[in-house]
Write a protein that holds these residues in place. Structure first.
Motif, PDB file in Angstrom:
ATOM      1  N   ASN A 161      24.111  87.423  59.793  1.00  0.00           N
ATOM      2  CA  ASN A 161      24.580  88.735  59.383  1.00  0.00           C
ATOM      3  C   ASN A 161      23.449  89.501  58.707  1.00  0.00           C
ATOM      4  O   ASN A 161      22.546  88.906  58.115  1.00  0.00           O
ATOM      5  N   SER A 162      23.536  90.831  58.770  1.00  0.00           N
ATOM      6  CA  SER A 162      22.501  91.657  58.147  1.00  0.00           C
ATOM      7  C   SER A 162      22.545  91.584  56.625  1.00  0.00           C
ATOM      8  O   SER A 162      21.589  92.009  55.964  1.00  0.00           O
ATOM      9  N   ASP A 163      23.625  91.048  56.040  1.00  0.00           N
ATOM     10  CA  ASP A 163      23.690  90.921  54.585  1.00  0.00           C
ATOM     11  C   ASP A 163      22.843  89.775  54.055  1.00  0.00           C
ATOM     12  O   ASP A 163      22.638  89.639  52.846  1.00  0.00           O
ATOM     13  N   GLY A 164      22.324  88.935  54.966  1.00  0.00           N
ATOM     14  CA  GLY A 164      21.466  87.823  54.553  1.00  0.00           C
ATOM     15  C   GLY A 164      22.199  86.675  53.894  1.00  0.00           C
ATOM     16  O   GLY A 164      21.571  85.726  53.448  1.00  0.00           O
ATOM     17  N   GLU A 165      23.525  86.750  53.829  1.00  0.00           N
ATOM     18  CA  GLU A 165      24.296  85.728  53.126  1.00  0.00           C
ATOM     19  C   GLU A 165      25.233  84.950  54.037  1.00  0.00           C
ATOM     20  O   GLU A 165      25.594  83.824  53.719  1.00  0.00           O
ATOM     21  N   THR A 166      25.651  85.550  55.141  1.00  0.00           N
ATOM     22  CA  THR A 166      26.654  84.922  55.998  1.00  0.00           C
ATOM     23  C   THR A 166      26.166  84.834  57.431  1.00  0.00           C
ATOM     24  O   THR A 166      25.197  85.498  57.825  1.00  0.00           O
ATOM     25  N   PHE A 167      26.851  84.023  58.223  1.00  0.00           N
ATOM     26  CA  PHE A 167      26.578  83.929  59.655  1.00  0.00           C
ATOM     27  C   PHE A 167      27.859  83.507  60.360  1.00  0.00           C
ATOM     28  O   PHE A 167      28.818  83.035  59.720  1.00  0.00           O
ATOM     29  N   ILE A 168      27.885  83.698  61.678  1.00  0.00           N
ATOM     30  CA  ILE A 168      29.038  83.292  62.469  1.00  0.00           C
ATOM     31  C   ILE A 168      28.633  82.197  63.443  1.00  0.00           C
ATOM     32  O   ILE A 168      27.469  82.084  63.840  1.00  0.00           O
ATOM     33  N   SER A 169      29.605  81.393  63.801  1.00  0.00           N
ATOM     34  CA  SER A 169      29.437  80.403  64.863  1.00  0.00           C
ATOM     35  C   SER A 169      30.629  80.542  65.794  1.00  0.00           C
ATOM     36  O   SER A 169      31.765  80.740  65.346  1.00  0.00           O
ATOM     37  N   ALA A 170      30.365  80.468  67.094  1.00  0.00           N
ATOM     38  CA  ALA A 170      31.420  80.690  68.082  1.00  0.00           C
ATOM     39  C   ALA A 170      31.489  79.531  69.053  1.00  0.00           C
ATOM     40  O   ALA A 170      30.458  79.015  69.497  1.00  0.00           O
ATOM     41  N   ASP A 171      32.711  79.115  69.364  1.00  0.00           N
ATOM     42  CA  ASP A 171      32.926  78.168  70.456  1.00  0.00           C
ATOM     43  C   ASP A 171      33.794  78.850  71.515  1.00  0.00           C
ATOM     44  O   ASP A 171      33.942  80.078  71.508  1.00  0.00           O
ATOM     45  N   ASP A 172      34.380  78.090  72.414  1.00  0.00           N
ATOM     46  CA  ASP A 172      35.126  78.684  73.520  1.00  0.00           C
ATOM     47  C   ASP A 172      36.335  79.496  73.075  1.00  0.00           C
ATOM     48  O   ASP A 172      36.706  80.472  73.744  1.00  0.00           O
ATOM     49  N   LEU A 173      36.941  79.115  71.948  1.00  0.00           N
ATOM     50  CA  LEU A 173      38.203  79.750  71.564  1.00  0.00           C
ATOM     51  C   LEU A 173      38.202  80.368  70.170  1.00  0.00           C
ATOM     52  O   LEU A 173      39.119  81.119  69.845  1.00  0.00           O
ATOM     53  N   ARG A 174      37.211  80.060  69.356  1.00  0.00           N
ATOM     54  CA  ARG A 174      37.243  80.552  67.979  1.00  0.00           C
ATOM     55  C   ARG A 174      35.864  81.013  67.520  1.00  0.00           C
ATOM     56  O   ARG A 174      34.841  80.519  67.984  1.00  0.00           O
ATOM     57  N   ILE A 175      35.886  81.941  66.572  1.00  0.00           N
ATOM     58  CA  ILE A 175      34.677  82.365  65.877  1.00  0.00           C
ATOM     59  C   ILE A 175      34.904  82.151  64.388  1.00  0.00           C
ATOM     60  O   ILE A 175      35.907  82.613  63.832  1.00  0.00           O
ATOM     61  N   ASN A 176      33.984  81.452  63.745  1.00  0.00           N
ATOM     62  CA  ASN A 176      34.092  81.153  62.321  1.00  0.00           C
ATOM     63  C   ASN A 176      33.016  81.898  61.545  1.00  0.00           C
ATOM     64  O   ASN A 176      31.893  82.076  62.022  1.00  0.00           O
ATOM     65  N   LEU A 177      33.356  82.316  60.333  1.00  0.00           N
ATOM     66  CA  LEU A 177      32.437  82.997  59.424  1.00  0.00           C
ATOM     67  C   LEU A 177      32.055  82.040  58.303  1.00  0.00           C
ATOM     68  O   LEU A 177      32.926  81.483  57.640  1.00  0.00           O
ATOM     69  N   TRP A 178      30.744  81.877  58.095  1.00  0.00           N
ATOM     70  CA  TRP A 178      30.232  80.957  57.083  1.00  0.00           C
ATOM     71  C   TRP A 178      29.428  81.713  56.038  1.00  0.00           C
ATOM     72  O   TRP A 178      28.838  82.751  56.318  1.00  0.00           O
ATOM     73  N   ASN A 179      29.368  81.142  54.845  1.00  0.00           N
ATOM     74  CA  ASN A 179      28.393  81.537  53.845  1.00  0.00           C
ATOM     75  C   ASN A 179      27.269  80.510  53.864  1.00  0.00           C
ATOM     76  O   ASN A 179      27.532  79.302  53.889  1.00  0.00           O
ATOM     77  N   LEU A 180      26.034  80.974  53.851  1.00  0.00           N
ATOM     78  CA  LEU A 180      24.903  80.051  53.941  1.00  0.00           C
ATOM     79  C   LEU A 180      24.897  79.028  52.802  1.00  0.00           C
ATOM     80  O   LEU A 180      24.401  77.908  52.973  1.00  0.00           O
TER      81      LEU A 180
END
Length: 514
Positions: free
Chosen positions: A245-264
């Motif tokens: 993410n452009s905020d430098g703190e979070t990122f996403i991970s995607a599989d076939d059916l879901r997208i998850n939001l993480w904090n680094l």
């Protein structure tokens, strides 16, 4: 909106730039004639960092290899050179920096499933205090790595100086120093070559001061890669994308059916923001194929599907983004459908332009350019594999029709690139009036397969009336040769500030500049 000359990245310039003349720059891991390529050595991911000074590759053996730029180090940083109007004539050159084992093969005992160590994606994070940070993922587990130079510490030699004070504060005499040899463990001997006997007794007056080994830091430095965090057990299906993410703190991970939001900073918790899994799996009609954050708006991201559509979602709308804010899809022309229509329509990769205004998508047949302000259809379509349409049945039989080709933007947004078979890759000009459609081969002579392809005139990116279809190559090959479907160029990356491309041909990393 800035419209002076070449505009911001991703936006068209007033007139098309001259075609690029590509030249070979470097190759790492080049094969010799007849050399067999090991499966674990095949490159599976390539990524430049934002500065363009570092390049990372991942392979099927779970290793991450880092390269660093060398051509500007002799004269200081690139920003300093530009500030001083220093002439920069050299093209980007890289050298091997370090490598580390990112992932190991695992086995899921609950599902009786082998988890490959293959690196699916690499993404660079913000550099802090000279240390490099990056994310790497295989099918199930994401890891956060820190690569930093550390000074080498050595143990100084233990030496005895007769002029040093004794343990009781007196000074050893020259006679005693000449007749006795003090051993490193505190013992003492009358002869330099004799050893302590079993009836050894402490000499009168005690021992000289004990010299303990001292750890000193040398000027030498070594690169150390350390895994800071492991983000695991959050995906039931294979991870196909990660995006910072452009905020430098979070990122996403995607599989076939879901997208998850993480904090680094938090590895044991993630938030599910997209879930396309139906209550009954028999009702499943499409899967997520790729996902990426908007480059400047931290609340927006896009993901593509196996049906050829791209959805733009806004995280401010709801915690679970079941509804998209915009849907981009090409309305099919009334033509006969085949069993392969949906397969070749599946989007394998999407990339935002630097300004976030346009999205580049790659399906099996084409590259498509989308304007996020216009959801009626793509503003340009570049033909890559149209000549393979009569061979779709053969491609299905050998599974080549499921190959996932990546795509990339140039740093200024004036060109796009993607891979093909026979270690070829295609470069297209994407500004109004450009007819550039170049075919290059990943070899020391990239222009060996080059043929000037007649291209139809390009329309403006804002044209609503017609879609550009350029780059069609008649016949089987640019030179009429049959394609080799075993040699495919799936992964490539464009330098963020210069016209330089890195691409992977099996285990070899080729670099070109224009």
């Amino acid at each position: 909106m800035n419209r002076n000359g070449a505009e911001e990245a991703g936006r068209p310039s007033a007139s098309p730039p001259p075609p690029l003349e590509w030249k070979f720059s470097q190759v790492f891991g080049e094969r010799t004639a007849g050399e067999e390529v090991q499966e674990v050595d095949i490159i599976s991911a390539i990524e430049f960092d934002k500065s363009g000074d570092h390049l990372a590759t991942g392979d099927r053996g779970g290793r991450v290899v880092l390269f660093e730029r060398t051509d500007v180090r002799d004269h200081g940083s690139r920003r300093d050179l530009e500030r001083q109007d220093y002439p920069i004539s050299r093209h980007p050159e890289f050298r091997y920096k370090t490598e580390f084992q990112s992932h190991e093969p695992e086995f899921d005992y609950l599902k009786s499933l082998e988890i490959e160590e293959k690196i699916n994606k690499i993404r660079w994070c913000q550099t802090v205090n000279g240390a490099l940070f990056l994310l790497s993922t295989n099918d199930k587990t994401i890891k956060f790595w820190k690569v930093q130079e550390k000074k080498v510490k050595r143990i100084s030699e233990m030496h005895m100086d007769a002029s040093q004070p004794l343990g009781n504060g007196s000074i050893a005499s020259s006679s005693s120093a000449s007749s006795r040899v003090f051993l490193p463990n505190g013992g003492c001997s009358e002869s330099p070559c004799s050893y302590l006997s079993s009836d050894f007794s402490f000499p009168p007056g005690g021992f000289p001061s004990l010299h303990l080994p001292v750890v000193v830091t040398s000027q030498e430095a070594s690169l150390v890669a350390r895994c800071r965090r492991v983000y695991a057990h959050a995906h039931d299906y294979h991870i196909n994308s990660i995006s910072n993410n452009s905020d430098g703190e979070t990122f996403i991970s995607a599989d076939d059916l879901r997208i998850n939001l993480w904090n680094l900073e938090i590895s044991n918790q993630s938030f599910n923001i997209v879930d396309v899994k139906p209550a009954n799996m028999e009702d499943l009609t499409e899967v997520i194929t790729s996902a990426e954050f908007h480059p400047t708006h931290c609340n927006m991201l896009a993901y593509s599907s196996s049906k050829g559509s791209i959805r733009l979602i806004d995280l401010r709308q709801s915690a679970l983004c079941d509804k998209h804010s915009k849907l981009f899809e090409e309305h099919a022309e009334p033509s006969p459908r085949s069993v392969f229509t949906d397969i070749v329509a599946s989007v394998s990769d999407i990339k935002f332009a630097k300004d976030g205004r346009h999205i580049l998508s790659r399906d099996y047949m084409t590259l498509k350019l989308w304007d996020i302000n216009m959801d009626s259809g793509p503003v340009a379509t570049f033909q890559v594999h149209e000549y393979l349409r009569p061979k779709l049945c053969d491609l299905y039989e050998n599974d080549s029709i499921f190959d996932k080709f990546e795509c990339c933007w140039s740093g200024d947004g004036l060109w796009v690139a993607t891979g093909s078979y026979s270690n070829l890759f295609r470069i297209f000009g994407c500004v109004p009036g450009s007819t550039e459609a170049t075919t290059l081969e990943a070899s020391r002579n990239p222009m060996r397969r080059q043929v000037l392809n007649p291209a139809r005139p390009a329309r403006s990116l804002g044209s609503l009336t017609r879609v550009v279809r350029r780059g069609e190559t008649p016949g089987v090959d640019a030179n009429g040769n049959s394609y080799d479907f075993a040699t495919k160029l799936l992964h490539l990356a464009w330098h963020p500030t210069e016209n330089s491309i890195a691409c992977a041909a099996a285990n070899s990393l080729y670099m070109y500049y224009a």
